[in-house]
Enzyme design. Sequence first.
Site, short mmCIF file in Angstrom:
data_model
loop_
_atom_site.label_atom_id
_atom_site.label_comp_id
_atom_site.label_asym_id
_atom_site.label_seq_id
_atom_site.Cartn_x
_atom_site.Cartn_y
_atom_site.Cartn_z
N LYS A 69 0.76 -1.10 -0.11
CA LYS A 69 0.11 0.03 0.02
C LYS A 69 0.92 1.29 0.04
O LYS A 69 0.79 2.06 -0.83
CB LYS A 69 -0.87 0.03 1.20
CG LYS A 69 -1.88 -1.26 1.29
CD LYS A 69 -2.85 -1.15 2.72
CE LYS A 69 -2.00 -1.12 3.88
NZ LYS A 69 -1.27 -2.41 4.30
N ARG B 40 11.36 -0.87 11.18
CA ARG B 40 10.17 -0.72 11.85
C ARG B 40 10.13 -1.54 12.88
O ARG B 40 10.27 -3.04 13.07
CB ARG B 40 8.87 -0.58 11.09
CG ARG B 40 8.38 0.63 10.70
CD ARG B 40 7.18 0.81 9.76
NE ARG B 40 6.21 -0.04 10.18
CZ ARG B 40 5.19 -0.28 9.57
NH1 ARG B 40 4.95 0.48 8.21
NH2 ARG B 40 4.15 -0.72 9.87
N ARG C 177 -10.04 1.22 8.97
CA ARG C 177 -9.64 -0.23 9.34
C ARG C 177 -10.55 -1.07 9.91
O ARG C 177 -10.37 -1.98 10.39
CB ARG C 177 -8.14 -0.08 9.78
CG ARG C 177 -7.05 -0.97 9.28
CD ARG C 177 -6.01 -0.33 10.18
NE ARG C 177 -4.86 -1.22 9.99
CZ ARG C 177 -3.63 -0.84 9.35
NH1 ARG C 177 -3.70 0.39 8.77
NH2 ARG C 177 -2.45 -1.46 9.57
N ARG D 276 -0.66 -8.65 13.33
CA ARG D 276 -1.02 -7.58 12.44
C ARG D 276 -1.77 -8.30 11.52
O ARG D 276 -3.09 -7.80 10.95
CB ARG D 276 -0.17 -6.93 11.69
CG ARG D 276 0.61 -5.97 12.60
CD ARG D 276 1.93 -5.39 12.20
NE ARG D 276 2.04 -4.75 11.04
CZ ARG D 276 3.13 -4.46 10.34
NH1 ARG D 276 4.31 -5.02 10.84
NH2 ARG D 276 3.13 -3.78 9.38
N ARG E 24 11.76 -5.20 4.87
CA ARG E 24 11.37 -3.72 4.57
C ARG E 24 12.57 -2.88 5.52
O ARG E 24 12.57 -3.15 6.73
CB ARG E 24 9.88 -3.45 5.06
CG ARG E 24 9.76 -1.88 4.95
CD ARG E 24 8.43 -1.50 5.12
NE ARG E 24 7.66 -2.16 6.17
CZ ARG E 24 6.49 -2.05 6.22
NH1 ARG E 24 5.65 -1.67 5.42
NH2 ARG E 24 5.95 -2.79 7.40
P1 AP5 Z 1 4.95 -1.46 1.80
O1 AP5 Z 1 4.40 -0.94 0.65
O2 AP5 Z 1 5.55 -0.87 2.93
O3 AP5 Z 1 3.52 -2.25 2.38
P2 AP5 Z 1 2.27 -1.99 3.18
O4 AP5 Z 1 1.07 -2.43 2.52
O5 AP5 Z 1 2.39 -0.14 3.37
O6 AP5 Z 1 2.59 -2.55 4.61
P3 AP5 Z 1 2.52 -1.77 6.21
O7 AP5 Z 1 3.23 -2.84 6.96
O8 AP5 Z 1 2.94 -0.46 6.08
O9 AP5 Z 1 1.02 -1.84 6.29
P4 AP5 Z 1 0.22 -2.11 7.57
O10 AP5 Z 1 -1.10 -1.61 7.45
O11 AP5 Z 1 0.51 -3.25 8.56
O12 AP5 Z 1 0.88 -0.87 8.78
P5 AP5 Z 1 0.46 0.70 8.85
O13 AP5 Z 1 1.59 1.49 8.79
O14 AP5 Z 1 -0.76 1.25 8.23
O15 AP5 Z 1 5.57 -2.75 1.35
C1 AP5 Z 1 6.40 -3.65 2.38
C2 AP5 Z 1 7.62 -4.21 1.83
O16 AP5 Z 1 7.48 -4.84 0.46
C3 AP5 Z 1 8.53 -2.96 1.46
O17 AP5 Z 1 9.93 -3.33 1.92
C4 AP5 Z 1 8.42 -2.88 0.22
O18 AP5 Z 1 9.44 -2.34 -0.64
C5 AP5 Z 1 8.34 -4.23 -0.42
N1 AP5 Z 1 7.20 -4.35 -1.69
C6 AP5 Z 1 6.10 -3.57 -1.76
N2 AP5 Z 1 5.58 -3.92 -3.03
C7 AP5 Z 1 6.38 -5.04 -3.36
C8 AP5 Z 1 6.24 -5.92 -4.53
N3 AP5 Z 1 5.22 -5.60 -5.24
N4 AP5 Z 1 7.20 -6.84 -4.70
C9 AP5 Z 1 8.25 -7.06 -3.86
N5 AP5 Z 1 8.25 -6.30 -2.79
C10 AP5 Z 1 7.28 -5.40 -2.71
O19 AP5 Z 1 0.12 0.51 10.34
C11 AP5 Z 1 0.85 0.01 11.43
C12 AP5 Z 1 0.33 -0.05 12.80
O20 AP5 Z 1 -0.41 1.20 12.90
C13 AP5 Z 1 -1.05 -0.84 12.88
O21 AP5 Z 1 -0.38 -2.10 13.15
C14 AP5 Z 1 -1.84 -0.36 14.08
O22 AP5 Z 1 -1.30 -0.62 15.15
C15 AP5 Z 1 -1.79 1.15 13.56
N6 AP5 Z 1 -2.62 1.49 12.71
C16 AP5 Z 1 -2.67 2.33 11.40
N7 AP5 Z 1 -3.71 2.81 11.18
C17 AP5 Z 1 -4.55 2.37 11.96
C18 AP5 Z 1 -6.04 2.33 12.12
N8 AP5 Z 1 -6.55 3.10 10.94
N9 AP5 Z 1 -6.79 1.95 13.00
C19 AP5 Z 1 -6.01 1.67 14.22
N10 AP5 Z 1 -4.77 1.32 14.19
C20 AP5 Z 1 -3.76 1.52 13.17
#
Ligand code: AP5
Length: 221
Positions: free
Chosen positions: A13, A160, A88, A171, A127
């Site tokens: 994402k 991270r 979410r 997660r 990552r």
């Molecule tokens: P990346 O693009 O970073 O993946 P992502 O989908 O953004 O993954 P996240 O881990 O950031 O999502 P998340 O939803 O768990 O975390 P968030 O920060 O929102 O890609 C991942 C890796 O793969 C990278 O190294 C990239 O280079 C590689 N990659 C990407 N595409 C690729 C491809 N096509 N092929 C190969 N490699 C690839 O949330 C974190 C925490 O915040 C949550 O756990 C929660 O505690 C809190 N939080 C956030 N939002 C909320 C909410 N709305 N409500 C409650 N808690 C929340």
Amino acid sequence: MRVLLMGPPGAGKGTQAKRLAEKFDMVHLSSGDILRAERGSGSQLGRELKSYMDAGELVPDEIVVKIMANAIASQPADKGLLLDGFPRTVPQADALARQLSELARPLEMVLVIDTPDELLVERITGRRSCSECGQVFHVQHLPPAEDGRCDACGAKLAQRADDTESVVRERLSAYRAQTAPVIEHYTSAGTPPVATIDGSGQPDEVTALAAEALASAGPDA
Ligand code: AP5
């Protein structure tokens, strides 16, 4: 246009959001980035966020809704919006719908990046993120030109705190229990339309699929 990007942790994402926001002139709002910034500020709220985020649990709705409502309200009305990671839960989706309706800026599309479970853990544990500008890399799939340094700004790359295998599994279960129902919620409502793309290819391939889906969504795209 106003788009919600969804998908499990590690689906890509954040990687795709940065590219799509630039291509389609949208402001990229990542709830994870916004919560990490608050957490890093050392505030009382930041300390509270840490306990949920480091455990791989969702932050409670009332906290996230307030923070994201402020972030959304402060964006210029004439720009597109790309939401990443929020909403979410179904109550978050309801709160967002109320706010966007009051602003007369409803969501126009939900784009789901569907990536198989077996790729997610490997993507997340590999990552590395820039501590300064937030640029995201992967030790194998998107390595920086210089080991441990950001291509964009030269700052140090870091892992991270929640990118360990055990926290990723937490997660993923939070995603299945609380976030997958949000996709069903939008699908059964029929509006905004939900499009799903395959996130298992190379980053450029996924960008092409996402851009095609967005371009077909409306004349503004
Ligand atoms: P990346 O693009 O970073 O993946 P992502 O989908 O953004 O993954 P996240 O881990 O950031 O999502 P998340 O939803 O768990 O975390 P968030 O920060 O929102 O890609 C991942 C890796 O793969 C990278 O190294 C990239 O280079 C590689 N990659 C990407 N595409 C690729 C491809 N096509 N092929 C190969 N490699 C690839 O949330 C974190 C925490 O915040 C949550 O756990 C929660 O505690 C809190 N939080 C956030 N939002 C909320 C909410 N709305 N409500 C409650 N808690 C929340």
